[in-house]
Design a protein around this motif. Structure first.
Motif, PDB file in Angstrom:
ATOM      1  N   ILE A 218       0.822  -1.210   0.000  1.00 52.35           N
ATOM      2  CA  ILE A 218       0.000   0.000   0.000  1.00 52.35           C
ATOM      3  C   ILE A 218       0.855   1.258   0.000  1.00 52.35           C
ATOM      4  O   ILE A 218       0.334   2.364  -0.142  1.00 52.35           O
ATOM      5  N   HIS A 219       2.159   1.087   0.169  1.00 50.65           N
ATOM      6  CA  HIS A 219       3.087   2.211   0.235  1.00 50.65           C
ATOM      7  C   HIS A 219       4.474   1.641   0.005  1.00 50.65           C
ATOM      8  O   HIS A 219       4.702   0.435   0.127  1.00 50.65           O
ATOM      9  N   ARG A 220       5.398   2.518  -0.369  1.00 57.76           N
ATOM     10  CA  ARG A 220       6.775   2.064  -0.574  1.00 57.76           C
ATOM     11  C   ARG A 220       7.318   1.327   0.636  1.00 57.76           C
ATOM     12  O   ARG A 220       8.137   0.419   0.503  1.00 57.76           O
ATOM     13  N   SER A 221       6.844   1.662   1.818  1.00 56.48           N
ATOM     14  CA  SER A 221       7.395   1.080   3.035  1.00 56.48           C
ATOM     15  C   SER A 221       6.422   0.180   3.788  1.00 56.48           C
ATOM     16  O   SER A 221       6.692  -0.216   4.914  1.00 56.48           O
ATOM     17  N   MET A 222       5.272  -0.175   3.163  1.00 49.08           N
ATOM     18  CA  MET A 222       4.282  -0.973   3.895  1.00 49.08           C
ATOM     19  C   MET A 222       3.587  -2.005   3.009  1.00 49.08           C
ATOM     20  O   MET A 222       3.223  -1.713   1.878  1.00 49.08           O
ATOM     21  N   VAL A 223       3.385  -3.195   3.579  1.00 48.97           N
ATOM     22  CA  VAL A 223       2.599  -4.259   2.957  1.00 48.97           C
ATOM     23  C   VAL A 223       1.558  -4.692   3.983  1.00 48.97           C
ATOM     24  O   VAL A 223       1.873  -4.856   5.172  1.00 48.97           O
ATOM     25  N   VAL A 224       0.318  -4.873   3.555  1.00 47.25           N
ATOM     26  CA  VAL A 224      -0.755  -5.175   4.502  1.00 47.25           C
ATOM     27  C   VAL A 224      -1.410  -6.516   4.184  1.00 47.25           C
ATOM     28  O   VAL A 224      -1.473  -6.937   3.021  1.00 47.25           O
ATOM     29  N   ASN A 225      -1.873  -7.192   5.235  1.00 46.65           N
ATOM     30  CA  ASN A 225      -2.627  -8.439   5.105  1.00 46.65           C
ATOM     31  C   ASN A 225      -4.073  -8.070   4.812  1.00 46.65           C
ATOM     32  O   ASN A 225      -4.743  -7.433   5.631  1.00 46.65           O
ATOM     33  N   LEU A 226      -4.585  -8.439   3.645  1.00 45.65           N
ATOM     34  CA  LEU A 226      -5.931  -8.054   3.231  1.00 45.65           C
ATOM     35  C   LEU A 226      -7.003  -8.543   4.195  1.00 45.65           C
ATOM     36  O   LEU A 226      -8.047  -7.903   4.351  1.00 45.65           O
ATOM     37  N   SER A 227      -6.776  -9.665   4.847  1.00 42.32           N
ATOM     38  CA  SER A 227      -7.763 -10.198   5.778  1.00 42.32           C
ATOM     39  C   SER A 227      -7.902  -9.350   7.034  1.00 42.32           C
ATOM     40  O   SER A 227      -8.844  -9.509   7.807  1.00 42.32           O
ATOM     41  N   LEU A 250      -3.230   3.109   8.384  1.00 46.40           N
ATOM     42  CA  LEU A 250      -2.010   3.154   7.579  1.00 46.40           C
ATOM     43  C   LEU A 250      -2.284   3.940   6.299  1.00 46.40           C
ATOM     44  O   LEU A 250      -3.282   3.701   5.612  1.00 46.40           O
ATOM     45  N   LYS A 251      -1.374   4.847   5.995  1.00 49.80           N
ATOM     46  CA  LYS A 251      -1.561   5.678   4.813  1.00 49.80           C
ATOM     47  C   LYS A 251      -1.319   4.879   3.536  1.00 49.80           C
ATOM     48  O   LYS A 251      -0.346   4.139   3.417  1.00 49.80           O
ATOM     49  N   HIS A 256      -0.657   3.337  -5.223  1.00 50.90           N
ATOM     50  CA  HIS A 256      -1.050   1.972  -4.865  1.00 50.90           C
ATOM     51  C   HIS A 256      -2.548   1.840  -4.565  1.00 50.90           C
ATOM     52  O   HIS A 256      -3.030   0.727  -4.344  1.00 50.90           O
ATOM     53  N   ARG A 257      -3.261   2.942  -4.581  1.00 55.58           N
ATOM     54  CA  ARG A 257      -4.667   2.894  -4.164  1.00 55.58           C
ATOM     55  C   ARG A 257      -5.533   2.045  -5.090  1.00 55.58           C
ATOM     56  O   ARG A 257      -6.322   1.212  -4.624  1.00 55.58           O
ATOM     57  N   LYS A 258      -5.411   2.241  -6.398  1.00 53.16           N
ATOM     58  CA  LYS A 258      -6.248   1.484  -7.337  1.00 53.16           C
ATOM     59  C   LYS A 258      -6.020  -0.017  -7.213  1.00 53.16           C
ATOM     60  O   LYS A 258      -6.969  -0.808  -7.232  1.00 53.16           O
ATOM     61  N   GLU A 259      -4.757  -0.398  -7.083  1.00 48.73           N
ATOM     62  CA  GLU A 259      -4.433  -1.821  -6.939  1.00 48.73           C
ATOM     63  C   GLU A 259      -5.036  -2.375  -5.660  1.00 48.73           C
ATOM     64  O   GLU A 259      -5.590  -3.477  -5.642  1.00 48.73           O
ATOM     65  N   LEU A 260      -4.950  -1.621  -4.584  1.00 44.66           N
ATOM     66  CA  LEU A 260      -5.514  -2.063  -3.310  1.00 44.66           C
ATOM     67  C   LEU A 260      -7.022  -2.255  -3.414  1.00 44.66           C
ATOM     68  O   LEU A 260      -7.554  -3.290  -2.982  1.00 44.66           O
ATOM     69  N   GLU A 261      -7.714  -1.279  -3.983  1.00 43.72           N
ATOM     70  CA  GLU A 261      -9.165  -1.372  -4.098  1.00 43.72           C
ATOM     71  C   GLU A 261      -9.573  -2.559  -4.965  1.00 43.72           C
ATOM     72  O   GLU A 261     -10.544  -3.264  -4.655  1.00 43.72           O
ATOM     73  N   ALA A 262      -8.827  -2.791  -6.053  1.00 46.89           N
ATOM     74  CA  ALA A 262      -9.135  -3.923  -6.941  1.00 46.89           C
ATOM     75  C   ALA A 262      -8.927  -5.248  -6.213  1.00 46.89           C
ATOM     76  O   ALA A 262      -9.725  -6.184  -6.356  1.00 46.89           O
ATOM     77  N   ARG A 263      -7.862  -5.316  -5.436  1.00 40.85           N
ATOM     78  CA  ARG A 263      -7.568  -6.555  -4.694  1.00 40.85           C
ATOM     79  C   ARG A 263      -8.586  -6.818  -3.596  1.00 40.85           C
ATOM     80  O   ARG A 263      -8.957  -7.956  -3.339  1.00 40.85           O
ATOM     81  N   LEU A 264      -9.055  -5.753  -2.950  1.00 44.17           N
ATOM     82  CA  LEU A 264     -10.041  -5.906  -1.886  1.00 44.17           C
ATOM     83  C   LEU A 264     -11.374  -6.406  -2.458  1.00 44.17           C
ATOM     84  O   LEU A 264     -12.082  -7.191  -1.816  1.00 44.17           O
ATOM     85  N   GLU A 265     -11.722  -5.960  -3.671  1.00 45.45           N
ATOM     86  CA  GLU A 265     -12.980  -6.406  -4.290  1.00 45.45           C
ATOM     87  C   GLU A 265     -12.949  -7.898  -4.593  1.00 45.45           C
ATOM     88  O   GLU A 265     -13.967  -8.584  -4.489  1.00 45.45           O
TER      89      GLU A 265
END
Length: 268
Positions: A218-227, A250-251, A256-265
């Motif tokens: 979600i950011h250059r310095s962060m990876v998040v668990n979707l669950s 987390l900001k 990375h926003r579009k990719e995150l939203e697509a993955r969450l869907e």
């Protein structure tokens, strides 16, 4: 001779003039700009993407640490922190600063830090060139000897647990228990609820071993668990925050926003 593009960020006019004067003696360095506060620095860095930043810690609007955490660059710059206070030293290295200059510093100490920065820049450049060359060779081989679909190798199994060394003991942390991962220079901090563990290895190498269906950057310095994602909270200028189940926010960088939203869907 390759020119190294440098940016000076300090809220004191005399400090900026002094650094510029010292850099003027080195033909390999080109000063591309100066900034007097954190907000201005973020905009300038994102626009010019300098190779080297001399960054003051205590500044108006945003301090030096906040400046770096707000950035989302594909090629992060080399950073030398400059400050009048020595109590920031550990935190400076946690965000991957190359060096730490304590005011007032001597010319000798300044050029020592600059020499290190130039050496690191050359190493990075050589590494990037090698990666591009290997990629070209690999693509050429694929064109010359195309592989049939049925002979393609199976994807490597994703990582199931982390090995954490603490006080001479090794503990195992299940990947599914991880809420998010944070880059700290050459280390990665994994967050599991109220606990956190520091692992040797950069975030990119660990991310490559994780299940891509469950973890997303979600950011250059962060990876998040979707669950663990509870919701997204919109912010100004197209930015947003991920809200985790435990309330952690987390900001999310705009890139990375579009990719995150697509993955969450698609995530179930």
């Amino acid at each position: 001779m390759e020119i190294i593009r440098a940016l000076i960020v300090d809220d004191e006019v005399q400090a900026r003039k002094g650094i510029r004067a010292l850099l003027a003696r080195d033909a390999e360095i080109k000063v591309i700009g100066e900034c007097s506060d954190g907000g201005q620095a973020i905009a300038e860095i994102e626009q010019t993407n300098p190779d080297l930043i001399f960054l003051d810690i205590q500044m108006p609007e945003k301090n030096g640490f906040e400046v770096l955490r707000a950035l989302d660059l594909q090629r992060p710059p080399t950073v030398i922190f400059i400050t009048a206070y020595d109590n920031f030293a550990l935190q400076a290295f946690e965000v991957c600063a190359l060096d730490y200059l304590l005011k007032p510093f001597s010319d000798e100490r300044f050029y020592q830090a600059l020499a290190r920065a130039k050496a690191v820049h050359r190493q990075r450049h050589a590494h990037q060139f090698s990666e591009r060359l290997l990629s070209l060779i690999e693509n050429y081989r694929r064109l010359e000897s195309p592989t049939k679909p049925e002979t393609l190798p199976q994807a490597a199994e994703s990582l199931k647990r982390f090995f954490v060394k603490t006080g001479g003991e090794v503990h195992f942390v299940a990947v599914d228990e991880v809420d998010w991962l944070e880059a700290l220079g050459y280390y990665t901090k994994i967050h599991t609820g109220k606990k956190s563990h520091l692992l040797r290895g950069n975030l990119g190498s660990l991310e490559a071993q994780l299940d891509a269906k469950k973890f997303v950057r979600i950011h250059r310095s962060m990876v998040v668990n979707l669950s663990r994602v509870k919701s997204l909270k919109n912010w100004f200028h197209g930015e947003c925050f991920v809200v985790l189940e435990d309330g952690t926010e987390l900001k999310v960088s705009r890139s990375h926003r579009k990719e995150l939203e697509a993955r969450l869907e698609k995530f179930a």
